[in-house]
Design an enzyme around this catalytic site. Structure first.
Site, PDB file in Angstrom:
ATOM      1  N   GLU A  22      45.881  -9.845  60.319  1.00  0.00           N
ATOM      2  CA  GLU A  22      46.793  -9.448  59.385  1.00  0.00           C
ATOM      3  C   GLU A  22      46.339  -9.650  57.933  1.00  0.00           C
ATOM      4  OE1 GLU A  22      51.026  -9.695  58.501  1.00  0.00           O
ATOM      5  OE2 GLU A  22      51.533  -9.353  60.785  1.00  0.00           O
ATOM      6  N   ARG A  23      46.140  -8.739  57.022  1.00  0.00           N
ATOM      7  CA  ARG A  23      45.809  -8.928  55.420  1.00  0.00           C
ATOM      8  C   ARG A  23      46.775 -10.051  54.966  1.00  0.00           C
ATOM      9  NH1 ARG A  23      46.945  -4.272  51.005  1.00  0.00           N
ATOM     10  NH2 ARG A  23      49.056  -4.543  52.134  1.00  0.00           N
TER      11      ARG A  23
ATOM     12  N   HIS B  66      45.238   0.028  57.241  1.00  0.00           N
ATOM     13  CA  HIS B  66      44.777  -0.629  58.738  1.00  0.00           C
ATOM     14  C   HIS B  66      43.459  -0.081  59.055  1.00  0.00           C
ATOM     15  CE1 HIS B  66      48.811  -2.183  59.760  1.00  0.00           C
ATOM     16  NE2 HIS B  66      49.371  -1.211  59.030  1.00  0.00           N
TER      17      HIS B  66
ATOM     18  N   ASN C  83      56.282 -12.307  65.434  1.00  0.00           N
ATOM     19  CA  ASN C  83      55.763 -11.989  64.009  1.00  0.00           C
ATOM     20  C   ASN C  83      56.961 -12.457  63.294  1.00  0.00           C
ATOM     21  OD1 ASN C  83      54.652  -9.003  62.184  1.00  0.00           O
ATOM     22  ND2 ASN C  83      53.804 -11.051  61.788  1.00  0.00           N
TER      23      ASN C  83
ATOM     24  N   CYS D  28      56.218  -3.305  56.225  1.00  0.00           N
ATOM     25  CA  CYS D  28      56.106  -4.348  57.277  1.00  0.00           C
ATOM     26  C   CYS D  28      56.963  -3.934  58.361  1.00  0.00           C
ATOM     27  CB  CYS D  28      56.645  -5.619  56.924  1.00  0.00           C
ATOM     28  SG  CYS D  28      56.424  -6.880  58.403  1.00  0.00           S
TER      29      CYS D  28
ATOM     30  N   ASN E  36      57.472  -4.984  61.649  1.00  0.00           N
ATOM     31  CA  ASN E  36      58.656  -6.015  62.302  1.00  0.00           C
ATOM     32  C   ASN E  36      59.633  -6.600  61.442  1.00  0.00           C
ATOM     33  OD1 ASN E  36      56.999  -5.871  64.850  1.00  0.00           O
ATOM     34  ND2 ASN E  36      55.227  -7.247  64.110  1.00  0.00           N
TER      35      ASN E  36
ATOM     36  N   ASN F  17      44.563  -4.848  56.987  1.00  0.00           N
ATOM     37  CA  ASN F  17      45.030  -5.256  57.953  1.00  0.00           C
ATOM     38  C   ASN F  17      43.835  -4.664  59.140  1.00  0.00           C
ATOM     39  OD1 ASN F  17      47.505  -6.502  57.351  1.00  0.00           O
ATOM     40  ND2 ASN F  17      47.995  -4.434  56.802  1.00  0.00           N
TER      41      ASN F  17
ATOM     42  N   GLY G   2      50.800  -1.922  62.181  1.00  0.00           N
ATOM     43  CA  GLY G   2      49.467  -1.957  62.775  1.00  0.00           C
ATOM     44  C   GLY G   2      49.677  -1.109  64.324  1.00  0.00           C
TER      45      GLY G   2
ATOM     46  N   CYS H 122      52.342  -6.748  65.202  1.00  0.00           N
ATOM     47  CA  CYS H 122      52.161  -6.009  63.880  1.00  0.00           C
ATOM     48  C   CYS H 122      52.695  -4.422  64.071  1.00  0.00           C
ATOM     49  CB  CYS H 122      50.731  -5.865  63.524  1.00  0.00           C
ATOM     50  SG  CYS H 122      50.547  -4.903  62.093  1.00  0.00           S
ATOM     51  N   GLY H 123      54.103  -4.333  63.531  1.00  0.00           N
ATOM     52  CA  GLY H 123      54.584  -3.010  63.735  1.00  0.00           C
ATOM     53  C   GLY H 123      53.992  -1.749  63.023  1.00  0.00           C
TER      54      GLY H 123
ATOM     55  N   ASN I 231      50.699   0.642  54.184  1.00  0.00           N
ATOM     56  CA  ASN I 231      49.760  -0.385  54.014  1.00  0.00           C
ATOM     57  C   ASN I 231      48.471  -0.127  54.705  1.00  0.00           C
ATOM     58  OD1 ASN I 231      50.849  -0.660  56.574  1.00  0.00           O
ATOM     59  ND2 ASN I 231      51.321  -2.995  56.372  1.00  0.00           N
TER      60      ASN I 231
HETATM   61  C1  ZDR Z   1      51.851  -6.073  60.264  1.00  0.00           C
HETATM   62  C2  ZDR Z   1      52.956  -6.233  59.537  1.00  0.00           C
HETATM   63  N1  ZDR Z   1      53.339  -7.797  60.066  1.00  0.00           N
HETATM   64  C3  ZDR Z   1      54.169  -5.246  60.366  1.00  0.00           C
HETATM   65  O1  ZDR Z   1      54.769  -5.449  61.272  1.00  0.00           O
HETATM   66  O2  ZDR Z   1      53.862  -4.355  59.967  1.00  0.00           O
HETATM   67  C4  ZDR Z   1      52.932  -6.155  57.876  1.00  0.00           C
HETATM   68  C5  ZDR Z   1      52.771  -7.248  57.321  1.00  0.00           C
HETATM   69  C6  ZDR Z   1      52.190  -7.048  56.071  1.00  0.00           C
HETATM   70  C7  ZDR Z   1      50.481  -6.726  56.001  1.00  0.00           C
HETATM   71  N2  ZDR Z   1      50.248  -8.396  56.316  1.00  0.00           N
HETATM   72  C8  ZDR Z   1      49.857  -6.396  54.886  1.00  0.00           C
HETATM   73  O3  ZDR Z   1      49.720  -4.824  54.815  1.00  0.00           O
HETATM   74  O4  ZDR Z   1      49.433  -7.133  54.082  1.00  0.00           O
END
Ligand code: ZDR
Length: 281
Positions: A213-214, A164, A11, A73, A75, A195, A225, A222-223, A162
């Site tokens: 991912e959104r 999920h 990622n 995020c 990751n 997401n 996630g 996705c961390g 965020n």
């Molecule tokens: C999934 C993500 N890359 C993580 O590692 O947590 C977060 C990125 C942001 C995600 N695309 C969003 O919430 O819009």
């Protein structure tokens, strides 16, 4: 402008260090779209801005590759912690990072002075439907129907700052991620979009996961996630609270601890640094 490309389990992100560079006049949404493009730019799933904070060691903003902004995020925050430590910008092993989702605390796990992995206090999950946010009556969203094109899927929704939406599937290899992912992401039930995690349970302490991912589409990991998937696994009675999450490029270890916080442990790598010609506007 200087930038550093980093990745956690594939990622990948472009870090811009606003602790050292003046960033005020830049349109970050447009810059994220331009720089994250894998054909015409640097290529990444998102752009991460490190900014000064008066509440924590720094403030982190995450702009997805489509220009939309995320609250958190998982990751990227591991990569940011390692970057700050290796550049000597922070000299302690626990770093406080303020984000639009609140303060998160990555801890560097060192081996002979080198960062071996990063363990992050990802805070508490939010389960109330309104907090996801998701349309519908008050209460938790656990194993609830979601209808797409006349087909009923069962979903569990978790916010890690965020949104999920988790779908448990019998065989991850059979899921049509590119078709179903965007339909769930933009489903009218999710006013801020979501997401989407597809999860195959292997045992009480092991799951396999793929993510749509959104704002970024298909990514390798996705961390937030992975944390949300473990919360969903526990709430559905499929897993315990300490789970290894197998992603395409490796594993994240997730623990939903007694203090109700999620702790995520995983790798972080720097790929390269460079200069990018930015048009000011
Ligand atoms: C999934 C993500 N890359 C993580 O590692 O947590 C977060 C990125 C942001 C995600 N695309 C969003 O919430 O819009």
């Amino acid at each position: 402008m200087r930038f550093t490309k980093v990745q956690g389990l594939g990622n990948d992100f472009i870090l811009i260090n606003g602790l050292e560079e003046e960033l005020r006049t830049i349109n970050f949404s447009g810059l994220a779209v331009e720089m994250c493009n894998r054909h015409f730019g640097v290529g990444a799933d998102g752009l991460v801005l490190l900014l000064p904070s008066d509440k924590a060691d720094l403030y982190m903003r995450i702009i997805n590759s489509d220009g939309s902004e995320a609250e958190m995020c998982g990751n990227a925050i591991r990569c940011v912690a390692k970057y700050l430590f290796e550049k000597g910008l922070v000299r302690k092993e626990k770093i406080e990072v303020d984000t639009p989702a609140g303060i998160r605390v990555p801890e560097l796990l060192l081996d002979a002075g080198q960062v071996r992995a990063v363990r992050v206090d990802m805070g508490e999950p939010r389960l109330e439907r309104l907090e996801i946010p998701m349309a519908g009556p008050a209460g938790q969203v656990v194993d609830e129907p979601l209808v797409i094109d006349g087909i009923e899927y069962r979903i569990t929704a978790v916010s890690m700052g965020n949104p999920h939406c988790i779908l448990f599937v019998p065989d991850l290899e059979k899921v049509l991620l590119n078709a179903l992912g965007p339909r769930v992401e933009t489903h009218e039930a999710f006013p801020h979009k979501t997401n989407v995690e597809f999860v195959q349970v292997l045992s009480r302490d092991e799951i396999k996961m793929k993510v749509w991912e959104r704002g970024a589409g298909l990514t390798l990991a996705c961390g937030t996630g992975a944390c949300a998937a473990v919360v969903a696994g526990f709430l559905n009675g499929y897993t315990g609270r300490k789970v290894t999450v197998h992603l395409t490029a490796g594993d994240l270890n997730i623990e939903w601890a007694e203090d109700n916080h999620l702790y995520m442990t995983g790798p972080a790598e720097e790929v390269f640094s460079g200069d990018y010609p930015v048009k000011e506007n």
